[in-house]
Design a protein around this motif. Structure first.
Motif, mmCIF file in Angstrom:
data_model
loop_
_atom_site.group_PDB
_atom_site.id
_atom_site.type_symbol
_atom_site.label_atom_id
_atom_site.label_comp_id
_atom_site.label_asym_id
_atom_site.label_seq_id
_atom_site.Cartn_x
_atom_site.Cartn_y
_atom_site.Cartn_z
ATOM 1 N N ALA A 114 -18.774 -61.132 17.242
ATOM 2 C CA ALA A 114 -18.212 -60.709 15.956
ATOM 3 C C ALA A 114 -16.707 -60.919 15.862
ATOM 4 C CB ALA A 114 -18.523 -59.228 15.714
ATOM 5 N N SER A 115 -16.058 -61.282 16.971
ATOM 6 C CA SER A 115 -14.597 -61.390 16.987
ATOM 7 C C SER A 115 -14.081 -62.455 16.024
ATOM 8 C CB SER A 115 -14.113 -61.719 18.402
ATOM 9 O OG SER A 115 -12.721 -61.965 18.418
ATOM 10 N N THR A 116 -12.962 -62.142 15.369
ATOM 11 C CA THR A 116 -12.248 -63.129 14.546
ATOM 12 C C THR A 116 -10.849 -63.366 15.124
ATOM 13 O OG1 THR A 116 -11.419 -61.385 13.053
ATOM 14 C CG2 THR A 116 -13.501 -62.470 12.462
ATOM 15 N N LEU A 117 -10.691 -63.132 16.429
ATOM 16 C CA LEU A 117 -9.358 -63.196 17.040
ATOM 17 C C LEU A 117 -8.722 -64.575 16.896
ATOM 18 C CD1 LEU A 117 -7.176 -61.707 18.585
ATOM 19 C CD2 LEU A 117 -8.388 -62.221 20.723
ATOM 20 N N VAL A 118 -9.518 -65.639 16.999
ATOM 21 C CA VAL A 118 -8.953 -66.988 16.859
ATOM 22 C C VAL A 118 -8.360 -67.173 15.462
ATOM 23 C CG1 VAL A 118 -9.535 -69.446 16.778
ATOM 24 C CG2 VAL A 118 -10.399 -68.012 18.635
ATOM 25 N N ASP A 119 -9.063 -66.729 14.430
ATOM 26 C CA ASP A 119 -8.527 -66.781 13.074
ATOM 27 C C ASP A 119 -7.287 -65.889 12.941
ATOM 28 O OD1 ASP A 119 -10.617 -68.438 12.345
ATOM 29 O OD2 ASP A 119 -11.803 -66.842 11.447
#
Length: 285
Positions: A250-255
């Motif tokens: 669920a991570s959006t860390l790259v964005d």
């Protein structure tokens, strides 16, 4: 670019100053600590509060003007807690995004006075770091010392590297994976949790990278696409997303780590099906 156009980006910075050699990035999951040891070589350790084995990351950068991989001393650390950013995506896992970071800047210097800053950001779902050359706007990078070490028996899901990124992923372990190059993202299971290694904000101002593995080891060394890279003094983020498999998925860390888009009008962006003539015309873009 990796992020769509944000309609707003709000930052709240609460600065603090610390002069310790090793400073935890934040008292939350995961935890990251940087030390300078072994001949002045900086090392970052990532620990998961779920008692998973730590990830050890060798740090450093080489340019035609300086070796910033060894003989370094820590001059100071500067901490910013509670960085909050809001932005909107046109598609993806969630449209409205809120990113929360704590940030520490480690200012390092070698005996010749040449400087390297390691900027570390810690989020609830992972950590990221990048290198900055203070006051330098043009440098030729010849390599990084960046290397990620995990236990050799860690289960791993890896992508044998090819510039087209079309190879099939393999399930193996960190140590028994064949020697060679591997692409992003690379996933490892550490105890009951997972760690996904990738990069962010690679927008053409610096080389993309991949991971190089020597047989029998749990170490994956970052390699740049070219032996010499014209740099503006800042690298992309090196990212470790950590936690349960649900957290990693669920991570959006790259964005979250990507720079804002340089445009505001997103009306023309309409996600959908696409087709092109690659199968019959290999030179097609």
């Amino acid at each position: 670019m990796q992020a769509a156009s944000p309609v707003s980006r709000v930052r709240r910075l609460v600065p603090a100053l610390s002069l310790f050699l090793a400073v935890p990035a934040m008292a939350a999951s995961p935890q990251a600590t940087l030390i300078v040891a072994n001949g002045g070589r900086p090392v970052l350790t990532i620990r998961d509060p779920g008692s998973a084995p730590p990830i050890t990351i060798a740090l450093g950068l080489k340019t035609t003007a300086a070796d910033l991989t060894q003989g370094l001393t820590l001059q100071r650390t500067t901490e910013h807690q509670g960085i909050i950013e809001h932005y909107r995506m046109t598609t993806g896992k969630r449209l409205q995004r809120e990113a929360t970071f704590d940030e520490i800047r480690y200012a390092l210097r070698n005996a010749g006075g040449q400087q390297l800053d390691v900027v570390l950001r810690t989020a609830p779902d992972g950590i990221a770091f990048r290198y900055e050359l203070p006051g330098v706007h043009q440098a030729t990078v010849t390599g990084e010392a960046t290397a990620f070490a995990v236990p050799a028996d860690s289960p791993a899901w890896l992508l044998p590297y090819g510039p087209q990124y079309e190879n099939e992923r393999i399930q193996t372990t960190a140590g028994t994976a064949a020697a060679g190059d591997y692409g992003y993202p690379s996933l490892f299971r550490l105890g009951g949790h997972y760690a996904l290694i990738t990069e962010a904000n690679a927008d053409g101002r610096y080389d993309g990278s991949r991971l190089v593995h020597a047989a029998g080891s749990g170490t994956y060394t970052l390699a740049l696409a070219d032996p010499r890279v014209d740099s503006q003094g800042v690298t992309p983020w090196r990212v470790v997303i950590a936690g349960s498999l649900a957290t990693v998925t669920a991570s959006t860390l790259v964005d979250d780590l990507a720079d804002p888009a340089r445009f505001d009008d997103t009306a023309w962006i309409r996600p959908g099906r696409v087709a092109w003539s690659w199968l019959s015309e290999h030179d097609s873009p």
